[in-house]
Design an enzyme around this catalytic site. Structure first.
Site, PDB file in Angstrom:
ATOM      1  N   SER A  53       0.805  -1.224   0.000  1.00 54.05           N
ATOM      2  CA  SER A  53       0.000   0.000   0.000  1.00 54.05           C
ATOM      3  C   SER A  53       0.835   1.271   0.000  1.00 54.05           C
ATOM      4  CB  SER A  53      -0.947   0.004   1.201  1.00 54.05           C
ATOM      5  OG  SER A  53      -1.922  -1.013   1.051  1.00 54.05           O
ATOM      6  N   CYS A 109      -7.889   2.240   0.902  1.00 48.43           N
ATOM      7  CA  CYS A 109      -9.005   1.504   0.304  1.00 48.43           C
ATOM      8  C   CYS A 109      -8.579   0.814  -0.993  1.00 48.43           C
ATOM      9  CB  CYS A 109     -10.157   2.469   0.029  1.00 48.43           C
ATOM     10  SG  CYS A 109     -11.537   1.691  -0.840  1.00 48.43           S
TER      11      CYS A 109
END
Length: 222
Positions: A53, A109
């Site tokens: 991420s 997300c």
């Protein structure tokens, strides 16, 4: 971030350098040589890893720069996203409601970035990632630095002999699949965000002085 000067550089597991200066024993040398964790390697520049991420900001920047989204675009993040025959899932079991790019980064997300990547060309993502120094050596004056990997359609065709699949772009967009970076590359790329676009060459020697304290050589930011 405004010079490229490295303040701290850590690799672990490490070794005791004083053992070398005192005279290295065979026992200690064998303990380093035979250690499966390879403590003699500098993981910050000689290894590369899937950034996960931590790569998402560069996907976000690519999408913003290409006009795929803007700062007000909102995408529903509902926990899963079906693309082709595969279902891609968020790390949050139930996902969230519609989020903009700021919230997508804040909450990491996956679905937001999967949906963006479904419309994104991998070569475009690669082009922007390379502007931040990914996929090439930083140029630090230390040996055996690795370049990492930012995949492209041409790279995959040469390596595997098969065309790129759009589903692979989804994984790359969240720093998985073929994407590999060193920790130094990642730190340097984030520094470029902090400077709003200036990417500096990292260095570890600031000045070289003589015995009287006169500067013999000084590294200039590059």
């Amino acid at each position: 971030v405004r010079t490229g000067e490295l303040l701290t550089m850590v690799s672990t597991p490490a070794f005791d350098p004083s053992q070398f200066s005192r005279g290295l024993t065979e026992k200690y040398w064998n303990s380093l040589r035979d250690n499966e964790a390879k403590p003699m390697g500098d993981r910050s520049i000689q290894n590369h890893f899937s950034p996960g991420s931590t790569f998402k900001p560069f996907t976000a920047i690519t999408a913003l720069e290409t006009g795929l989204i803007d700062e007000n675009s909102k995408i529903r993040c509902h926990g899963s996203f079906k693309f082709g025959r595969r279902t891609y899932r968020s790390w949050r079991r139930y996902g969230t409601e519609k989020v903009d790019v700021t919230d997508a980064l804040r909450y990491s997300c996956n679905i937001f970035f999967y949906k963006v990547a479904a419309e994104l060309d991998i070569d475009v993502l690669a082009k922007h990632a390379k502007l931040f120094g990914f996929g090439k050596k930083t140029g630090i004056n230390l040996s055996r630095e690795v370049s990492g990997l930012i995949p492209t359609t041409e790279w995959k065709l040469k390596k595997n002999g098969v065309p790129w699949q759009q589903g692979e772009t989804l994984s790359c967009a969240i720093g998985q699949s073929y994407v590999l970076t060193s920790t130094l590359q990642l730190a340097n790329a984030y520094a470029a965000i902090a400077t709003k676009g200036k990417l500096y060459k990292p260095f570890i020697v600031k000045e070289v002085l003589d015995n009287q304290g006169n500067i013999l050589r000084k590294t200039q930011p590059e």
